[in-house]
Design a protein around this motif. Structure first.
Motif, mmCIF file in Angstrom:
data_model
loop_
_atom_site.group_PDB
_atom_site.id
_atom_site.type_symbol
_atom_site.label_atom_id
_atom_site.label_comp_id
_atom_site.label_asym_id
_atom_site.label_seq_id
_atom_site.Cartn_x
_atom_site.Cartn_y
_atom_site.Cartn_z
ATOM 1 N N ASP A 67 0.405 -0.927 0.038
ATOM 2 C CA ASP A 67 0.501 -0.392 0.146
ATOM 3 C C ASP A 67 0.644 1.216 0.023
ATOM 4 N N LEU A 68 2.085 0.655 0.213
ATOM 5 C CA LEU A 68 3.219 2.314 0.240
ATOM 6 C C LEU A 68 3.670 1.932 -0.930
ATOM 7 N N PHE A 69 3.844 1.937 -2.062
ATOM 8 C CA PHE A 69 3.891 1.930 -3.278
ATOM 9 C C PHE A 69 2.824 2.476 -4.261
ATOM 10 N N GLY A 70 3.070 2.916 -5.235
ATOM 11 C CA GLY A 70 2.527 2.771 -6.434
ATOM 12 C C GLY A 70 3.000 2.742 -7.941
ATOM 13 N N LEU A 71 2.138 2.528 -8.867
ATOM 14 C CA LEU A 71 3.098 1.444 -9.739
ATOM 15 C C LEU A 71 4.642 2.436 -10.555
ATOM 16 N N ASP A 72 4.032 4.212 -10.663
ATOM 17 C CA ASP A 72 4.898 4.813 -11.130
ATOM 18 C C ASP A 72 6.788 4.188 -10.506
ATOM 19 N N ALA A 73 6.263 4.214 -9.055
ATOM 20 C CA ALA A 73 7.381 4.534 -7.912
ATOM 21 C C ALA A 73 8.154 3.330 -8.244
ATOM 22 N N LEU A 74 6.720 1.921 -8.263
ATOM 23 C CA LEU A 74 7.259 0.278 -8.386
ATOM 24 C C LEU A 74 8.109 0.407 -10.215
ATOM 25 N N VAL A 75 7.668 0.509 -11.133
ATOM 26 C CA VAL A 75 7.952 0.827 -12.828
ATOM 27 C C VAL A 75 9.058 1.828 -12.372
ATOM 28 N N ASN A 76 9.317 2.995 -11.882
ATOM 29 C CA ASN A 76 10.606 3.017 -12.006
ATOM 30 C C ASN A 76 12.164 2.402 -11.099
ATOM 31 N N MET A 77 11.387 1.533 -10.065
ATOM 32 C CA MET A 77 12.415 0.933 -9.566
ATOM 33 C C MET A 77 13.493 -0.094 -10.123
ATOM 34 N N ALA A 78 12.153 -0.919 -10.892
ATOM 35 C CA ALA A 78 13.200 -1.425 -11.914
ATOM 36 C C ALA A 78 13.317 -1.411 -13.021
ATOM 37 N N ALA A 79 12.900 0.068 -13.708
ATOM 38 C CA ALA A 79 13.857 -0.145 -14.654
ATOM 39 C C ALA A 79 15.048 0.637 -13.859
ATOM 40 N N THR A 80 15.408 1.234 -13.130
ATOM 41 C CA THR A 80 16.654 1.776 -12.865
ATOM 42 C C THR A 80 17.365 1.241 -12.647
#
Length: 93
Positions: A67-80
């Protein structure tokens, strides 16, 4: 007691189909990021550097605080981290 069946735990838990879909996608990304941490044998501090976030943020991820993570944040982490994210859109059954 209801005999209603659901395709996903998120379908049962969330109030709307939109929220259920968001949670399904977020859970897949969190699992992929946790797998990456394990596969690369990263400490939380190392993972934070790789993902471009703080160590407490990685701790939240590892502890499954979805619940602390949005899709954008998770996609950004994965891409990084050098992971490729794909998405398919299908008509609901």
């Amino acid at each position: 007691m209801s005999n209603e069946r659901f395709n996903s735990v998120w379908d049962a838990l969330e109030d709307t189909p939109a929220m259920a879909e968001s949670m399904k996608l977020r859970s897949v990304l969190i699992i992929a990021l946790k797998d990456h941490i394990a596969r690369e044998r990263l400490s939380q501090s190392q993972a934070a550097e790789v993902f471009g976030v703080t160590q407490p943020r990685v701790s939240d991820l590892v502890r499954g605080k979805i619940d602390l993570f949005g899709l954008d944040a998770l996609v950004n982490m994965a891409a990084t981290a050098g992971l490729h994210v794909e998405m398919r859109v299908l008509k609901a059954a």
